[in-house]
Structures are given as structure tokens and as C-alpha cells.
Design an enzyme around this catalytic site. Structure first.
Site, PDB file in Angstrom:
ATOM      1  N   LYS A   1      41.616  78.212  21.399  1.00  0.00           N
ATOM      2  CA  LYS A   1      40.519  78.061  20.589  1.00  0.00           C
ATOM      3  C   LYS A   1      39.373  77.821  21.658  1.00  0.00           C
ATOM      4  O   LYS A   1      39.719  77.220  22.589  1.00  0.00           O
ATOM      5  CB  LYS A   1      40.663  76.975  19.702  1.00  0.00           C
ATOM      6  CG  LYS A   1      39.467  77.153  18.648  1.00  0.00           C
ATOM      7  CD  LYS A   1      39.990  78.060  17.500  1.00  0.00           C
ATOM      8  CE  LYS A   1      39.328  77.981  16.370  1.00  0.00           C
ATOM      9  NZ  LYS A   1      40.079  78.649  15.233  1.00  0.00           N
TER      10      LYS A   1
HETATM   11  N1  GLU Z   1      38.858  81.772  13.917  1.00  0.00           N
HETATM   12  C1  GLU Z   1      39.726  82.185  13.217  1.00  0.00           C
HETATM   13  C2  GLU Z   1      41.086  81.330  12.826  1.00  0.00           C
HETATM   14  O1  GLU Z   1      40.894  80.273  12.746  1.00  0.00           O
HETATM   15  C3  GLU Z   1      40.510  83.496  13.768  1.00  0.00           C
HETATM   16  C4  GLU Z   1      41.016  83.861  14.969  1.00  0.00           C
HETATM   17  C5  GLU Z   1      41.287  85.243  15.357  1.00  0.00           C
HETATM   18  O2  GLU Z   1      40.920  85.923  14.676  1.00  0.00           O
HETATM   19  O3  GLU Z   1      41.691  85.375  16.592  1.00  0.00           O
HETATM   20  O4  GLU Z   1      41.831  81.714  12.202  1.00  0.00           O
END
Ligand code: GLU
Length: 422
Positions: A112
Site C-alpha cells: 500500500k
Molecule cells: N485499493 C484497492 C484495495 O484496497 C485495490 C488495490 C489494487 O487493485 O491493487 O483493494
């Protein structure tokens, strides 16, 4: 545990680690692996300047990219722009990405990123400069085989385009695979924008089916009418479900007979927020959570359902569209009250699942139709839901514990197979 980790200290990190610890005890997880999973393998902290539009003011902001687990393949996860971003929060979100990918069987570890800014206060040109500089700061640790960012809270397709462009400029050729959640025109996937909301509703459908509830009889309340919440509400309404409440940062609206979503969208197009929308009674974001409804979808931000309001919720099924909306204490209260909680790491995994499809399509340079994407997404969501639900029944635990057991179990097994270098 043998050593205390103070680096990641933050309420969300405590939540993610408490979930891991409780599940590890229950599973009898190997202590060496357990301890390894409590902290991220890599955490990058950067601070960088960006120029405001007046050209004279230069502000310094803090950004992060945290990679929790490199065992399963490249790391994967969104980038958020929000004032609450801190190292512990981003780490917690990276940990949840690891479980999410493992539950869905995707070949990624969790990551993240985030920048501590309020994107609503910044112009498009300011956001572009921040995004490009943030990308430059983390350029060595991202890449299609390394770590692949995607949209999250406060970011969108446009932000992904800027990341992709900045990365490609540095490499000297186009690298669409460095991000997912891109616009279709530069290699994005059909269906990615709606994927998280579609996955949320797939889980709601499965949970209703198990309980013999017909979708036509369901009333749905959605906290947060952003990308995830609005898609979930739309899809549910197409399936005959009554959407009785929605909200955004300005507050919410409740109508027992069902909201007219076309009117909502027209209003939003004209006014930009739900404030003043007359199609029902005005409610606050907190009040929305305790309205009478069958299915409640918190799709806004973290820490919304806590020990202060968990005993007042009136839904039968809670489907977590947001990451970390329910505290540990609230979770226990809801389980005790017989409310089914479909946890974030399963319920909102549709986004990263179609991100995986986008990545695969990009690598193969072979693109799928929207129908193909949606069908494959629904198949994977159903399979994951049924697998977790079956495990929950077998082990006599709630869906969250079962989902954690599945995610942690798969990762632990992969770690055991790979062994330790050197
Ligand atoms: N931000 C989204 C999540 O928390 C998607 C992450 C992604 O597509 O890599 O799952």
C-alpha cells in the site's frame, strides 16, 4: 511474541495485527512465520516538496510505500491520498492486501502507498505535481514485476495515468503494467472501475442466498457514495434491491421506500455533493449506520463501526466495502448479536481481482470484453465466498476469522515451501 514492533504504531496497525494474532493462536500458526507476518518486509518513507499553483509557495509532504510480503510474487495495492495517512495505517492496509490476494488466489503479496494530503483542497495541477514527484521518489521499488500501485481512497484513474507516465518517461518506453486501474485508453481493463462495487454485491448476493433471502426483498444502506458505494448501490438496484440510504462526506439521505438513484446522480452532477438532495430524510453518516435495513455496506473510510454503535446496528448482514470499517471490539459485538459480517479482505477483493486481470491482459497484450471480465470476476468472488463460508461452518467461526485463516494459511504454506535464505 519475541520482539515488540514500535515502528508501525497506529490504531489501524493494532487492528490488523490483533486480527493476525487472534487467528494465529486459533490456527496454531508456526511462531517463526507468525512473527514474520506482523511487520512489513519493506517500508519506504519519503518526504518531498511540491509547488502550489501560486508558484511561490512550496510545501513538503510525506509519502509511503509499504510492501508487506514478497513471497507470493510482485506486491500489489492501492495508493491513498488522505490526511489520516501514516506509516502504521499504510502498513495495516498492506497487511490486509496480503490476505486479500491470498484469499482470492492471486499471485501477489500485499502493498500500500499513501501521501498525507487532502486531495479535495488541491487543484488538478497540484495533484499532478504531487503524483509525479511521489512516483519519482518510489520509482526504484515499483514496477510490473516488483510492486504495482492502483487507486484507493482519494486517487483515481487520472492519478494512475500520471504514475504510469512518470515511470515510463524514466524508463524511456511505455510501461502500462506498472499500475492498474488505468484508463482504458492506456491499457486499463474493462470493468475495473466497477469491480470493487460488483464484488461487494456478489458477496451480498451469496450471503443472502445462504440465508434464503430474496434480493427483491432486501433493503440496502450504503455509507459512502464514491466509486465503490455508488457502483454497489447501482448494481443492487438493477437486481431489484431497494436502496434505502446513501451518504457522502456531506451527510446522507434515507427513504424507506427506496431512493431514486437516477435523481441522485442528476443531483450530484449539478451540485457535486448530496447536501440538499430532497429525495428522502437527511441523516448523518453516523445515523446511517443504525438505520433499519437488511444489508449494510460501509464503503467510506475506516473505523466507522466501533463498540459505541455496534449494539445499535439494525442490519442482518454487514458487507465491508471499505478497508477496516469495523473495530475488533465491534466485531465481537456483531458476531454475538448474530449479524453476519462479510469482511473487507473478502468483500472488497473485487478491485484487486480485476487489477490482476488488467495486469495479465497487459502482459499478454490481449484484452477481454467487459462481459468476460465481469463473468470471471463473479466466478472468482463466488468461489472465494463459498470457500470462506464453508471453512467458517467447519471451524465454527465467523466469516472474518475464516477469511483470515484462509489468507494467512496460504501465505504460511508458501513461506514454509520456499524456506529461508541463506
Ligand atoms: N485499493 C484497492 C484495495 O484496497 C485495490 C488495490 C489494487 O487493485 O491493487 O483493494
Amino acid at each position: 511474541m519475541r520482539s515488540e514492533q514500535i515502528e508501525w504504531e497506529s490504531p489501524m496497525y493494532r487492528l490488523a495485527v490483533s486480527q493476525l494474532d487472534q487467528t494465529a493462536v486459533r490456527m496454531g500458526l508456526d511462531e517463526n512465520i507468525w512473527e514474520r507476518l506482523r511487520s512489513p518486509q519493506r517500508a519506504h518513507v519519503v518526504s518531498f516538496p511540491f509547488r502550489r499553483d501560486d508558484y511561490d509557495t512550496v510545501e513538503t509532504v510525506v509519502g509511503y510505500r509499504v510492501q508487506h510480503l514478497l513471497t507470493m510474487g510482485p506486491t500489489k495495492g492501492g495508493v491513498r491520498y488522505d490526511l489520516d495517512v501514516d506509516l502504521g495505517q499504510v502498513t495495516a492496509l498492506a497487511i490486509w492486501m496480503t490476505w486479500k490476494c491470498a484469499i482470492m488466489g492471486l499471485p501477489f503479496g500485499g502493498a500500500k502507498g499513501g501521501v498525507r494530503i487532502n486531495p479535495r483542497e488541491l487543484s488538478a495541477t497540484e495533484l499532478q505535481r504531487i503524483t509525479r514527484r511521489y512516483t519519482a521518489e518510489i520509482i526504484e521499488v515499483i514496477g510490473p514485476d516488483r510492486d504495482i500501485p492502483a487507486p484507493d481512497l482519494g486517487t483515481n484513474e487520472q492519478v494512475m495515468s500520471w504514475i504510469m507516465d512518470t515511470y515510463s518517461q524514466q524508463k524511456g518506453f511505455s510501461v502500462p503494467g506498472v499500475v492498474t486501474g488505468k484508463p482504458i485508453e492506456i491499457g486499463g481493463s474493462q470493468g475495473r472501475r466497477e469491480a470493487t462495487g460488483r464484488g461487494v454485491i456478489s458477496c451480498a448476493i451469496e450471503a443472502c442466498r445462504e440465508r434464503g433471502i430474496r434480493l427483491e426483498d432486501v433493503s440496502l444502506a450504503v455509507q459512502g457514495y464514491g466509486q465503490v458505494g455508488s457502483t454497489a448501490a447501482r448494481i443492487a438496484s438493477h437486481l431489484g434491491t431497494r436502496v434505502v440510504a446513501i451518504s457522502d462526506v456531506s451527510g446522507g439521505v434515507f427513504n424507506e421506500k427506496g431512493l431514486d438513484l437516477d435523481a441522485v446522480d442528476t443531483w450530484l452532477g449539478l451540485h457535486g455533493s448530496l447536501a440538499g438532495f430532497g429525495g428522502g430524510d437527511a441523516v448523518t453518516n453516523t445515523e446511517l449506520l443504525t438505520l433499519p435495513c437488511d444489508v449494510l455496506v460501509p464503503a467510506a473510510i475506516q473505523n466507522q463501526i466501533t463498540e459505541d454503535n455496534a449494539d445499535q446496528l439494525r442490519c442482518q448482514i454487514l458487507v465491508e466495502g471499505a478497508n477496516g470499517p469495523t473495530s475488533l471490539e465491534a466485531d465481537a459485538i456483531l458476531t454475538g448479536r448474530g449479524i453476519a459480517v462479510v469482511p473487507d479482505i473478502l468483500a472488497n477483493a473485487g478491485g484487486v481481482t480485476v487489477s490482476y486481470f488488467e495486469w495479465v491482459q497487459g502482459l499478454q497484450k490481449l484484452f477481454w470484453t467487459e462481459e468476460e471480465v465481469n463473468d470471471r470476476l463473479i466466478t472468482l468472488m463466488q468461489r472465494a465466498y463459498r470457500d470462506v463460508s464453508e471453512l467458517a461452518r467447519r471451524e465454527g467461526v465467523g466469516l472474518r476469522t475464516a477469511a483470515l485463516m484462509r489468507g494467512i494459511g496460504r501465505v504460511a504454506e508458501a513461506k514454509r515451501r520456499r524456506g529461508i535464505f541463506p
